[in-house]
Design an enzyme around this catalytic site. Sequence first.
Site, mmCIF file in Angstrom:
data_model
loop_
_atom_site.group_PDB
_atom_site.id
_atom_site.type_symbol
_atom_site.label_atom_id
_atom_site.label_comp_id
_atom_site.label_asym_id
_atom_site.label_seq_id
_atom_site.Cartn_x
_atom_site.Cartn_y
_atom_site.Cartn_z
ATOM 1 N N ASP A 311 31.034 -19.480 -9.213
ATOM 2 C CA ASP A 311 31.712 -20.137 -8.102
ATOM 3 C C ASP A 311 32.096 -19.028 -7.116
ATOM 4 O O ASP A 311 32.193 -17.862 -7.497
ATOM 5 C CB ASP A 311 32.951 -20.860 -8.633
ATOM 6 C CG ASP A 311 33.840 -21.372 -7.522
ATOM 7 O OD1 ASP A 311 33.320 -22.067 -6.629
ATOM 8 O OD2 ASP A 311 35.046 -21.066 -7.538
ATOM 9 N N ASP A 509 36.993 -21.188 -11.479
ATOM 10 C CA ASP A 509 38.443 -21.186 -11.660
ATOM 11 C C ASP A 509 39.123 -22.487 -11.259
ATOM 12 O O ASP A 509 40.302 -22.676 -11.526
ATOM 13 C CB ASP A 509 39.070 -20.042 -10.864
ATOM 14 C CG ASP A 509 39.032 -20.309 -9.358
ATOM 15 O OD1 ASP A 509 38.004 -20.840 -8.884
ATOM 16 O OD2 ASP A 509 40.020 -20.010 -8.677
ATOM 17 N N ASP A 513 35.340 -27.025 -10.674
ATOM 18 C CA ASP A 513 34.357 -26.296 -11.484
ATOM 19 C C ASP A 513 34.275 -26.827 -12.914
ATOM 20 O O ASP A 513 33.357 -26.464 -13.651
ATOM 21 C CB ASP A 513 34.712 -24.800 -11.541
ATOM 22 C CG ASP A 513 34.633 -24.133 -10.178
ATOM 23 O OD1 ASP A 513 33.688 -24.464 -9.433
ATOM 24 O OD2 ASP A 513 35.502 -23.306 -9.861
#
Length: 614
Positions: A311, A509, A513
Site C-alpha cells: 500500500d 496499514d 487494506d
Amino acid sequence: MLAALGAGALIVTAYLAGASGFGKASAIIYLLAFVIGGYAKAKEGMTETIRSKSLNVEILMILAAVGSAAIGYWTEGAILIFIFAVSGALETYSMEKSRKEISALLNLKPEEAWRLKEDGSTERIPVADIRIGDSVLVRPGERIPVDGQILSGISSIDESAISGESLPLEKGRDQEVFAGTVNLSGALTVRVNKNSSDTLFQKIIDLVGEAQSQRSPSQQFIEKFEGAYVYVVLGIVALMLFLPHYLFGWDWTTTIYRAMVLLVVASPCALVASIMPATLSAISNGARHGVLFKGGSHLESLSSVKVIAFDKTGTLTKGRPAVTDLIVRDGLDRKETLSLLGTIESLSSHPLAVAIQAFAEQEGAGLLKGVEILDVPGSGLEADWEGKTYRVGKPGFIGKAEAAEFADGALERLGNEGKTVVFLRDEDGILALAALKDTLRPEAPEALESLRALGIRTVMLTGDNEQTAHAIAKEAGIDEYTAECLPETKVARLKELEHKYGPVAMIGDGINDAPALATASIGIAMGDGTGVALETADVVLMKNDLRRLPYARRLSGKMNRIVKQNVVFSISVIMLLVLTNFLQVIDLPLGVLGHEGSTILVILNGLRLLRNDG
C-alpha cells in the site's frame, strides 16, 4: 536440566561402585539415576499417551531403557536416560526462551493507574477499570498505563517497549502516547482513547502468544508421522525379538540384545526435535527485532514469497503531507510571505493547512497579528490584512491561468512529481506557492533495494491518481504499480499476481487494506496501522521500519535451511544406526550415543536462531 545432571552424577557413582565390587549398591544407584533422570520425560510421555490415546517417542525411550536394564546393560540404559533428559531440557529451554518474550512483556504491562476525578483529585484504580474518555495522571518515572492523547505536560518518553527505538522522544500536548512506555521527566495528563484490552501493547502480547501456540506445516507433518512411526518401530522390534534366532541362527542373547539396540537407534527423537526448537527460536528472534509472526506457518511460508505488494499511504509513505517546495514571487521577502501564508492557514484544521503551519514554524516564520480570515467551503481561505485581501487555495480558486504561468509553469512540473500545490495571491497577482507531498519513508528505498537483491519483485497498489502513484513508485524504486485502486481492485490485482508469480505478500496499514491482507498468501501490517489491519495480518512490523521486511525474509530462509539440515541429518543418522545394528557392527553404548547425540545436535542447531543477528 538439574534432574539430568543429577542423574549423570549418579551414573558415575554407580559405575565406580560397580568397579569397586559393590554390585548391589551399584544397582540401587542406577535405579535412582533412572528415576531422577527419566521421571519428567516418562511423565510427559505417559500423560500425552493417555490424552491422545496413542504412543509417542517418550514411550519408546522408556521401553528402551528398561529393556537395556532387563538384559543387564544397566550403564547403557542409564546413559540413555541421561542423554534423553539433557535433550529434553534443551528443547524445553528453547520453548521457555520464546515464552519469556511474553513474560517480559507482561512484566512491563501496568496494572494500576491514577485516574483524575472531576474535582481535580486522583484515585488509584486497576487499568481494566479505565474507560475511553477518562483522564489519567502519569508522574515522572512511571510507566504509561493507557493508549491516549496528552492533554497537558511535556516529557521525554521511552518507547523502546513498543518500537525498539532506544532514544527517548520528546512529547507534548495533543501527541499520542502508548501503554507500556515510560514517562521519564515531566508529569503528564493523558486522555484515554482505547480500552486496556485494545491497546497497542496488549495487541503485541496477544500476537506473540498466538504465534507460539500455532504449528507450522512441517511440524504438523512430523507430529502425525511420529505417531505412525512409533507403532512401526514397536512392530519391527517385536519381530526382532525372535525372527533372527530362527532366520539367521542368532543365539537368544544376541537376538534380544539387537532388538533392544534397534529400539534405541530407530526412535525418531532427533527427527521430532528438528523443527519446533528452530521455529520457536526464530519467532523469539523476530519478536525481539520488532517482527511478530502469528504462527510458525507464516514464518515458514515467507521464504517462498516471490512478490511483495505495498500500500502507499502510511506504508511506503509517512501518511501525512509535508511541504517540499516554497516558491515566492521575485522581490518579496520569503520569511514574511511565509508568515502571511502560515497565519492564514493557522485557523484551518485541513491536513494541507496543518502541514503548511508546521513548515512555517520550522522555518521560524512567526504568526502575524490583525489578520481576519474567512473560510470558503470547498474552495479555500480568504483573508484581510492591512487593507488588502488575500486568497489561499488551489488553482481553481485563485485563477487557473495565472497559476499555470506562475514561476515559469512550476505548477505542471510539480504536478508531474505527484505534489499538491497551494497558492497565495492578493489583488495584484500570485505571491507564492507551496508544494506538498506525502513524503516517502526514509528507509523505503533501502528496504526495496534489499528485497530486490533477495529476488523479490515489488508492486505498489494505491488509491491515488496516476501522477502521484508514478512519482512515488519512481522515487521508491518500485518495479510496478497500479493506481486508483479500490479495496476490491487490490484483491483482484493480488490474485493476478499470485497466478503469475506464485505466493504473494501484501503489506498495508489501513482498514481498506484488510481485504487485501486477508487475500494475500501472507498479510503484513504496519505496527501503527488500524486494529483491523493488525488482526487480519499474519505478520506485524511493530517498529514501522520497512527494513525489517528483508530481515524477516532472511530469517524465514535461515529457519527453513536449519530445519532441512536437521531433518536430513536425523534421518541419515537413524538409517546408519539401524543398518549397522543389523550388521552387528554397533553396540548399545554407541547406539545410545549416536541416537541421543544426534538429538542434542539438532536442538543446538535450532537454537542458533536465537542469536541476535537482526
